[in-house]
Each structure stands twice: as structure tokens, then as C-alpha cells.
Design an enzyme around this catalytic site. Structure first.
Site, PDB file in Angstrom:
ATOM      1  N   LYS A 119     -16.851  32.692  21.818  1.00 49.27           N
ATOM      2  CA  LYS A 119     -18.216  32.253  21.540  1.00 49.27           C
ATOM      3  C   LYS A 119     -18.943  33.273  20.636  1.00 49.27           C
ATOM      4  O   LYS A 119     -19.531  32.911  19.621  1.00 49.27           O
ATOM      5  CB  LYS A 119     -18.997  32.069  22.852  1.00 49.27           C
ATOM      6  CG  LYS A 119     -20.362  31.478  22.652  1.00 49.27           C
ATOM      7  CD  LYS A 119     -21.176  31.484  23.920  1.00 49.27           C
ATOM      8  CE  LYS A 119     -21.656  32.882  24.194  1.00 49.27           C
ATOM      9  NZ  LYS A 119     -22.607  33.009  25.287  1.00 49.27           N
ATOM     10  N   ASP A 137     -22.043  27.552  23.900  1.00 50.05           N
ATOM     11  CA  ASP A 137     -22.687  28.245  25.025  1.00 50.05           C
ATOM     12  C   ASP A 137     -23.025  27.202  26.091  1.00 50.05           C
ATOM     13  O   ASP A 137     -22.627  26.039  25.988  1.00 50.05           O
ATOM     14  CB  ASP A 137     -23.931  29.017  24.549  1.00 50.05           C
ATOM     15  CG  ASP A 137     -25.068  28.078  24.171  1.00 50.05           C
ATOM     16  OD1 ASP A 137     -24.856  26.850  24.103  1.00 50.05           O
ATOM     17  OD2 ASP A 137     -26.183  28.584  23.942  1.00 50.05           O
TER      18      ASP A 137
END
Ligand code: SF4
Length: 212
Positions: A119, A137
Site C-alpha cells: 500500500k 487502504d
């Protein structure tokens, strides 16, 4: 890509005209530091802390050298400050050891840095280097699965499914749109469906309507 996804993208874009990265940064190093600090913390608070931090820390070398207690004192408002201070210093050391002090521009190398997962790597690729990437996320995961853009159990599967469902030049902005949608409209506990333009497409909304 299918017409429905184009429509959803357009509606999200109309609903969130200011969608974009809210972490203030002026170079890839500042961005990666801000992203690490942003775990379990609002971007607003991170920006207050980094304004202070970047007066003292301008390079990975500065971050390795700063006294741990001083670093913890500055980043304390972001929460989890012991872990975050340790992660920041480990990340900075690996940037120096592996990449001569330069933040890499590709996922594979970014993920070699201590404490940097997929991420964070995607955020840095997209924001600092203008590459196409979808960082998944908690908001992107929840909202994309709620709407029914994808139907996946994990962030990585969600990322891959979104990459298939949208043209590559839309990925980075889609990431921002889904974050803004999650932050400001499609709240985890109380989604504001009455203010949302996606009702006609949203799987979650339609399922809830059926139950009424
Ligand atoms: S209709 Fe409701 S559940 Fe669906 S995306 Fe909008 S706010 Fe979220």
C-alpha cells in the site's frame, strides 16, 4: 471497461472535485515519512507534525542520526510513536544501505525498504513519481466492495480486481476518489446514502433497501 464503471467513476468525480493526496509533501522522502506516520492517524494531524519534523529532518541521513527520544517527542501526536519512530529510522537506514539515499520509484524496490508494504509503495509510486497505481487502504477496500465494483476478501485481491475493472490512466485518481468517498460519505458505520449519487449503482444500498 464497462459503461457502469465509467458512470460510477464520473459520479465519484463530480461528488469529490478536490480528491487528491492530503498529505503535505515536497519530495518522495517527505511523502514516505508522512505515509508511515499516517497509519491510524488523520492526514490533518500528520501535516501538523511533519511541518515541525521537516524543519529538523530533511534527508534519510538526518532521520537515521536524530536522537530516538527527540524523534518520538516530535511524532508523539500521531500515536504509536515508539513503533513509528523505529519504523521511520529502519526505513531511512535501508534507503541509505540499498539505494544510496534515494527513494526508489518502483514497487519492487520500494517494498525492499524496511516497513514498506504494498500500500505504501503504491502511494509513493503514484504521488511522488506520477505512476499509475491503486493503493488499497481501509476506505478503498470498504467502498469498492460495498458499491460492488469488486467482490474480494483482501486488499491485494481488491487492488488487482480494480486494476482489471478500470483503465490504467484512471487508477491513481480512482484511488483518491474512493478514499474521499470513504472519508466523507460512505462512512464505515453510518454511510450517508441520502447524500450519495451512487444509490442507483450501489450493491450495498440496493441490498439494504430490499430488507426494509
Ligand atoms: S449509496 Fe450508501 S453505501 Fe453506497 S456508496 Fe453511497 S454512501 Fe456508500
Amino acid at each position: 471497461m464497462n459503461q457502469k464503471n465509467i458512470e460510477i467513476y464520473k459520479i465519484l468525480d463530480e461528488m469529490h472535485p478536490n480528491a487528491g493526496c492530503e498529505l503535505v509533501h515536497y519530495n518522495p522522502f517527505e511523502l514516505i515519512v508522512a505515509v508511515i506516520l499516517s497509519a491510524q492517524c488523520t492526514d490533518k494531524r500528520v501535516n501538523i507534525v511533519t511541518e515541525e519534523l521537516f524543519k529538523e529532518i530533511k534527508t534519510p541521513e538526518d532521520l537515521v542520526k536524530i536522537d530516538r527520544a527527540r524523534l518520538e517527542e516530535i511524532i508523539h501526536p500521531c500515536g504509536f510513536y515508539h513503533n513509528k519512530a523505529e519504523n521511520l529510522q529502519k526505513m531511512a537506514k535501508s534507503v541509505i544501505d540499498l539505494f544510496n539515499g534515494q527513494i526508489p520509484d518502483n514497487r519492487e524496490d520500494l517494498m525492499k525498504l524496511a516497513g514498506v508494504g504494498r500500500k505504501t509503495a503504491n502511494v509513493v509510486m503514484a504521488e511522488a513519481y506520477g505512476k499509475n497505481a491503486i493503493a488499497v487502504d481501509t476506505h478503498v477496500f470498504r467502498v469498492s466492495n460495498r458499491i460492488g465494483l469488486v467482490n474480494e476478501d483482501t486488499p491485494e485481491a481488491t487492488e488487482l480486481a480494480l486494476m482489471k475493472a478500470f483503465d490504467e490512466n484512471m487508477w491513481s485518481h480512482l484511488h483518491h476518489l474512493l478514499i474521499f468517498q470513504g472519508r466523507y460519505i460512505c462512512d464505515a458505520r453510518k454511510p450517508k446514502c441520502d447524500q450519495c449519487g451512487l444509490k442507483k449503482y450501489c450493491k450495498y444500498y440496493k441490498n439494504n433497501e430490499k430488507l426494509k
